[in-house]
Design a protein around this motif. Sequence first.
Motif, PDB file in Angstrom:
ATOM      1  N   ARG B  20       0.666  -1.153  -0.432  1.00  0.00           N
ATOM      2  CA  ARG B  20      -0.218  -0.022   0.331  1.00  0.00           C
ATOM      3  C   ARG B  20       0.420   1.483   0.025  1.00  0.00           C
ATOM      4  NH1 ARG B  20      -4.022   1.398   4.648  1.00  0.00           N
ATOM      5  NH2 ARG B  20      -2.386   2.623   5.360  1.00  0.00           N
ATOM      6  N   SER B  22       2.296   5.059   0.916  1.00  0.00           N
ATOM      7  CA  SER B  22       1.958   5.318   2.125  1.00  0.00           C
ATOM      8  C   SER B  22       1.217   6.875   2.143  1.00  0.00           C
ATOM      9  CB  SER B  22       3.427   6.367   2.502  1.00  0.00           C
ATOM     10  OG  SER B  22       3.321   7.912   2.941  1.00  0.00           O
ATOM     11  N   PRO B  23       0.531   6.628   3.504  1.00  0.00           N
ATOM     12  CA  PRO B  23      -0.320   7.460   3.916  1.00  0.00           C
ATOM     13  C   PRO B  23       0.061   9.148   4.144  1.00  0.00           C
ATOM     14  CG  PRO B  23      -0.342   5.957   5.571  1.00  0.00           C
ATOM     15  CD  PRO B  23       0.881   5.792   4.846  1.00  0.00           C
ATOM     16  N   HIS B  45      -5.608  13.048  -6.028  1.00  0.00           N
ATOM     17  CA  HIS B  45      -5.529  11.761  -6.384  1.00  0.00           C
ATOM     18  C   HIS B  45      -6.019  11.412  -7.971  1.00  0.00           C
ATOM     19  CE1 HIS B  45      -4.915  10.820  -1.319  1.00  0.00           C
ATOM     20  NE2 HIS B  45      -3.645  11.728  -2.267  1.00  0.00           N
ATOM     21  N   ASP B 246       5.635   3.904  -5.483  1.00  0.00           N
ATOM     22  CA  ASP B 246       4.389   5.236  -4.415  1.00  0.00           C
ATOM     23  C   ASP B 246       4.668   6.358  -5.338  1.00  0.00           C
ATOM     24  OD1 ASP B 246       2.748   6.512  -2.889  1.00  0.00           O
ATOM     25  OD2 ASP B 246       4.014   5.542  -0.808  1.00  0.00           O
ATOM     26  N   TYR B 311      -5.502   2.153  -2.790  1.00  0.00           N
ATOM     27  CA  TYR B 311      -4.762   3.412  -2.264  1.00  0.00           C
ATOM     28  C   TYR B 311      -6.603   4.324  -2.378  1.00  0.00           C
ATOM     29  CZ  TYR B 311      -3.754   7.627   0.458  1.00  0.00           C
ATOM     30  OH  TYR B 311      -3.324   8.637   1.736  1.00  0.00           O
ATOM     31  N   GLU B 314      -9.461   2.546  -1.208  1.00  0.00           N
ATOM     32  CA  GLU B 314      -9.400   2.347   0.683  1.00  0.00           C
ATOM     33  C   GLU B 314     -10.146   3.433   1.286  1.00  0.00           C
ATOM     34  OE1 GLU B 314      -5.973   1.319   3.140  1.00  0.00           O
ATOM     35  OE2 GLU B 314      -6.741  -0.716   1.786  1.00  0.00           O
ATOM     36  N   ARG B 315     -10.195   4.567   0.658  1.00  0.00           N
ATOM     37  CA  ARG B 315     -10.505   5.724   1.363  1.00  0.00           C
ATOM     38  C   ARG B 315     -11.581   6.184   0.470  1.00  0.00           C
ATOM     39  NH1 ARG B 315      -6.064   9.359   2.967  1.00  0.00           N
ATOM     40  NH2 ARG B 315      -6.582  10.767   2.201  1.00  0.00           N
TER      41      ARG B 315
END
Lengths: 327, 390
Positions: B20, B22-23, B45, B246, B311, B314-315
């Motif tokens: 995943r 990095s947040p 994004h 990423d 990612y 997921e958000r």
Amino acid sequence: MATITYRDALNQALREEMQRDDRVFLMGEEVAVYQGAYKVSKGLLQEFGERRVVDTPITELGFAGVGVGAAMTGLRPVIEFMTWNFALLALDQVVNSAAKMLYMSGGQFAVPMVFRGPNGAALQLGAQHSQAWESWLMHIPGLKVVTPGTPADAKGLLKSAIRDDNPVLVLEGEMLYNTKGEVPDGEHLVPLGVAELKRSGEHCSIITNGKMVLVALQAADQLAKDGIRVDVLDLRTVRPMDEAAIMATVRKTNRAVVLEEGWSASGIGGHVADVIQRECFDDLDAPVLRAHQADAPMPYAKNLERAAKPDAAKTIAAVKRVMYLDS
Amino acid sequence: MTNIRPTSTSTPPSGTVAARPSPAPVNAAPSMPAAPPASDTRELHRELLRMMLLQRRFEERCAEAYALGKIGGFSHLYIGQEATGTGAISVLRPDDYVITTYRDHAQAIARGITPRSVMAELFGKAAGCSHGKGGSMHLFSREHNFLGGHGIVGANIPIATGVAFGIKYRGGDQVCLCFFGEAAVNNGAFHEALNMAGLWKLPVIYVIENNRYGMGTALERASAVNDIAERARAYDMHRAVVDGQDVLAVRRVVGEAVQRARTERLPTLIESRTYRFMGHSMSDAVAGTYRSRAELDEQLKRDPIALLRAYMHERNEISESEVAELDAAVRAECEDAWQFADQSPEPELGALMQNVTVEGDGGPASGDGASSADNSNGAGGAPPAAEPSS
């Protein structure tokens, strides 16, 4: 008209162009604090400061590329090679970057810059420090290559080179820095791509460039004592070459000797002879002959070095041969 | 110890990073607020995802066009590496500079050069971004301060350094972003240029795209040091390692370097650990000679586009149908680019001898954008170049 050295003429050109245009800067090894390996940049650090007179590490490929990047984005760099022998390390940037950028970008990125430094053999410096590079460099589309032989041409050609919007290579004569000559007062510009008749005669043409101009004039003086009067055509710029001036002198004298400092293979003489056979075939009374360095690396021993270099005697012999006076 | 600066921007190498992304915060550009509204983040994004998808679909069409003979010469695809170029370029201002290597199609698009004009260049057409004179390896755009794809390994690194020298000379606050592969760090030009950038403190960001292979030679077989960002120590330069798959991490790390270059005029060396999913060019096998199929399959699991998409899912920033819409849109854009390139005229034969020198276009002050006046990029204060007398 002031009589000054070739070195001071170059110094004046740099100073005047740097005064005139803030985009012009000088970069290279020992150009600033040391005042130039050959003192061409004497006093420039004091006048313009370290922003515009920049000492580099010994890193020819690197600072040649720095010049290219600066030129692509609006500055007008003057990159000094301590000698053109060292420039071999930088030729990727000169040939693959500077010369081709305008073309491969479809005209979007010009590279208005100067690469300059001493060229050709001095005295007993041995094989790696004694070579004339103009025939290599004139091979490359996108470059201009000038080889001033006198103080006046040194000043005028360097000033024009700095103002030109293309990469211009200025090959100075290492043995010429101390020579003196008259330089016109005030703004003095010599156009790129224009040859000059340095001596006028009618029996034969000596076509030459750079340091060999003085050799040709010596030969002309000696030939005059025998009643042979020659044209001495100084090409001044070897790319683009002033073909019209070559044709004019050959059509006048009907005989030609090409004198160059470097080796013969793929040399300037080969190119000039091609122009002559193509454009002046019917004007010729004899084959074109060439005088050049012996086809060997430069030796160190005095006598061997003398034997290797083109000189007035070799030039005179060639002139007499094309006049069928050698038997 | 010597005066080595801390590697505050380092992230673990990609091999140990979870699949995943990095947040971490993505808003590295100094002008952006520290905590943008969620909708802005979502839009960012989505745009990064769209941009990477566009590059991917574009280069898939490149491979197709190459097979059909519509693209000639060499063609080096960026597929698998999109996060590095996209993330890095996304933090720049329009007046910053980008310079890169021969693997330049996707970065040109990331910089805003239209797919039409890139595809036309690849097809050798006059409407190409280099007017058909450059080809795959030499994409340029003055409008975008895109200083070219360069075909000699390492050669663009000194040029980037000179661009940064010029920025400092003029007192500007732009930066120069320079991409090159990990194999270039063994080249003299790299060392010479980074030494000067460190010595003179120039606003340049060097991004090593470590895709592990210089053509077919693995990093371990070519470099005495495998942690190549460590080479920055030799030049007293900031350094960072980032997971090059990423895009958000790349944005953050490059963003910090850009800010340092802009405000402190300091260079940074960034190693972006990535992987090339295709061969070096169109002429080598994707796997089986210098790398194994198993290795490639393992790396394919870390597709930068899939990682960002997961990612965002997921958000709850994007739905499957929205991804499909995005994909359809970029596919259409690539089809349009293909049709445009295919139907565009070849250069006039007269173009052959144009642009050899500036005079070749009708005089030193020609209006084609190559004259010194147009070349100044806001240098200011300098007189226009007078012409040599003739």
